[in-house]
Enzyme design. Sequence first.
Site, PDB file in Angstrom:
ATOM      1  N   ASP A 185       6.170  -1.789  12.551  1.00  0.00           N
ATOM      2  CA  ASP A 185       7.084  -0.723  12.154  1.00  0.00           C
ATOM      3  C   ASP A 185       8.452  -1.307  12.486  1.00  0.00           C
ATOM      4  O   ASP A 185       8.848  -1.342  13.657  1.00  0.00           O
ATOM      5  CB  ASP A 185       6.832   0.553  12.959  1.00  0.00           C
ATOM      6  CG  ASP A 185       7.797   1.652  12.549  1.00  0.00           C
ATOM      7  OD1 ASP A 185       8.947   1.339  12.206  1.00  0.00           O
ATOM      8  OD2 ASP A 185       7.400   2.831  12.582  1.00  0.00           O
ATOM      9  N   HIS A 186       9.174  -1.787  11.483  1.00  0.00           N
ATOM     10  CA  HIS A 186      10.349  -2.613  11.801  1.00  0.00           C
ATOM     11  C   HIS A 186      11.435  -1.829  12.543  1.00  0.00           C
ATOM     12  O   HIS A 186      12.268  -2.415  13.207  1.00  0.00           O
ATOM     13  CB  HIS A 186      10.891  -3.318  10.548  1.00  0.00           C
ATOM     14  CG  HIS A 186      11.718  -2.454   9.650  1.00  0.00           C
ATOM     15  ND1 HIS A 186      11.161  -1.581   8.762  1.00  0.00           N
ATOM     16  CD2 HIS A 186      13.060  -2.328   9.506  1.00  0.00           C
ATOM     17  CE1 HIS A 186      12.131  -0.956   8.105  1.00  0.00           C
ATOM     18  NE2 HIS A 186      13.300  -1.386   8.550  1.00  0.00           N
ATOM     19  N   HIS A 248       8.529   5.398  10.720  1.00  0.00           N
ATOM     20  CA  HIS A 248       9.815   5.222  11.391  1.00  0.00           C
ATOM     21  C   HIS A 248      10.297   6.482  12.118  1.00  0.00           C
ATOM     22  O   HIS A 248      10.662   6.430  13.293  1.00  0.00           O
ATOM     23  CB  HIS A 248      10.895   4.795  10.398  1.00  0.00           C
ATOM     24  CG  HIS A 248      10.511   3.615   9.548  1.00  0.00           C
ATOM     25  ND1 HIS A 248       9.749   2.573  10.029  1.00  0.00           N
ATOM     26  CD2 HIS A 248      10.798   3.306   8.262  1.00  0.00           C
ATOM     27  CE1 HIS A 248       9.590   1.681   9.049  1.00  0.00           C
ATOM     28  NE2 HIS A 248      10.202   2.105   7.976  1.00  0.00           N
TER      29      HIS A 248
HETATM   30  C1  BG6 Z   1      11.071   0.733   4.726  1.00  0.00           C
HETATM   31  C2  BG6 Z   1      10.833   1.673   3.585  1.00  0.00           C
HETATM   32  O1  BG6 Z   1      10.015   0.778   5.639  1.00  0.00           O
HETATM   33  O2  BG6 Z   1      12.275   1.092   5.389  1.00  0.00           O
HETATM   34  C3  BG6 Z   1      12.009   1.668   2.619  1.00  0.00           C
HETATM   35  O3  BG6 Z   1       9.646   1.293   2.890  1.00  0.00           O
HETATM   36  C4  BG6 Z   1      13.288   1.940   3.357  1.00  0.00           C
HETATM   37  O4  BG6 Z   1      11.810   2.613   1.578  1.00  0.00           O
HETATM   38  C5  BG6 Z   1      13.428   1.035   4.565  1.00  0.00           C
HETATM   39  O5  BG6 Z   1      14.363   1.744   2.460  1.00  0.00           O
HETATM   40  C6  BG6 Z   1      14.623   1.406   5.417  1.00  0.00           C
HETATM   41  O6  BG6 Z   1      14.795   0.439   6.392  1.00  0.00           O
HETATM   42  P1  BG6 Z   1      16.235   0.115   6.986  1.00  0.00           P
HETATM   43  O7  BG6 Z   1      15.978  -0.899   8.036  1.00  0.00           O
HETATM   44  O8  BG6 Z   1      17.063  -0.368   5.858  1.00  0.00           O
HETATM   45  O9  BG6 Z   1      16.742   1.425   7.524  1.00  0.00           O
END
Ligand code: BG6
Length: 504
Positions: A185-186, A248
Amino acid sequence: MDSTLSLQPTIFIIFGGTGDLNSRKLAPALYNLYLDGFLPQQFTIIGTGRTKLTDEVFSEKLLEGINQFSRRGKADEAKWAEFSKHVAYQVSDINDFETYKEFGRRIDHYSKEWNAKPNVIYYLAVSPNFFPVIAENISKAKLGTDTERTRIVIEKPFGHDLESSKKLNALLGKIFDEKQIYRIDHYLGKETVQNIMAFRFANSILEPLWNRNYIQHVQISVTEQLGVGERGDYYDGAGALRDMIQNHLLQLLCLVAMESPVSFSADEVRNRKVDVLKAMRRFTPDDVRLSAVRGQYAKGWIEGKEVPGYREEGKVNPQSNTETFAAMKFFIDNWRWHGVPFYLRTGKRMHQSSSVIMIQFKDVPHYIFPTETAESWQQNRLIISIQPEMSIRLQVQAKRPGLNMVLNTVDMVFDYKGTYTNDAPEAYETLLLDTMLGDQTLFMRGDQVEAAWDLLMPVLNTWQSKTSLSFPNYSADSWGPEAAEALIARDGFHWFSLPLNGKK
Ligand code: BG6
């Protein structure tokens, strides 16, 4: 390199090597780790995909990605030349067992060359349909049996619902130990997100206030100006609830709401997060109607550019019932949080791209000042801004200098930019380094993923079974559908947004 870290010789096998994720995130992250001395002396990155490419052409592609997406900008020629010696490509059909035998041969080759048993990290940057076949083939080729040295990294989405996530967990569980499985989960790798635990558990002043006695409500808002772009095929089968809330936003909620773990070990931290998910109140069908709002964007204008509505986007069903916005109200039924609403909202094509957690404290019990002294009276708020601004601000009331007693809201701010000179590493740098080090703290454990799906299933089922008649119901560059305002206004609050570059 940090002398306290012991990095083993490592082989990265990146499935989906020619894909977007590798070029935007993984390659820049690996290159930056290399520049910062966080890769071992002996390492190899093997990209794999269906397209026939030579090693040189593949590494050129990675360089393009790095030049475009690395936080450091264009790669330095000499450094790149050194780094690219560690890059290779293997054309492959991931359904074909031969592919895995070839991986086996390559692993043997490096083991001999390095005279060491390397760590092998299989990174699945491919569509989830391929997770099972890759895992099964790794197992058949006996490439995952060394539980200390082999790891598998799984990108989201992890399952499509509770049942499919259980099935995937069961399959992976037959092949790997839980300690080998790294579910990404980045958001958990973002600096500002990691800081939530530091802020909560390395400071003693917060804990006495961090509960239902002092906190009135919590908002977690992750909004994006971007639409679905090129990802219409994936997104139309997912929607905002699956794409953002299940992972997230619920992870952010867990970090705000969790009890203190006894230590910073992966399982202690993850146990406390699972406790939160388990304590969250389940939705009845009536709750879904009252406490969850969905939206879909219509066409409009963003920063002077005309943008299509969701149903006009490429690879999206023109009658799609998929939500691109979701807002929900949750309760956590435990001693700390009983009665405190947590409002979550996320959406695409919104007015602003920003991720913010706002904790609103209760009002003072008794006003001693005459009402006319309070110019912009507001309850205390703690605002954790995750991106693009990286800051924590505490809003308090103060006397404005002058001969009159006038009170207004001022901010006490911790701003990363003003405090630190170094660029913060990207989330994927942290996560790739942790994978090499075998630290799973910032990765999702199987039961965590299932608990998050379990919580959302009533909403997913209701939304799927009832087509929304009002879609599209918000225009691009707005804050989402009106019903989302009503959801929070019913309780006497309104959605918070942090003014960015003068934009409210
Ligand atoms: C991803 C989603 O996990 O996170 C995307 O699949 C989304 O739809 C993205 O745009 C948002 O990540 P960040 O790091 O740009 O806030």
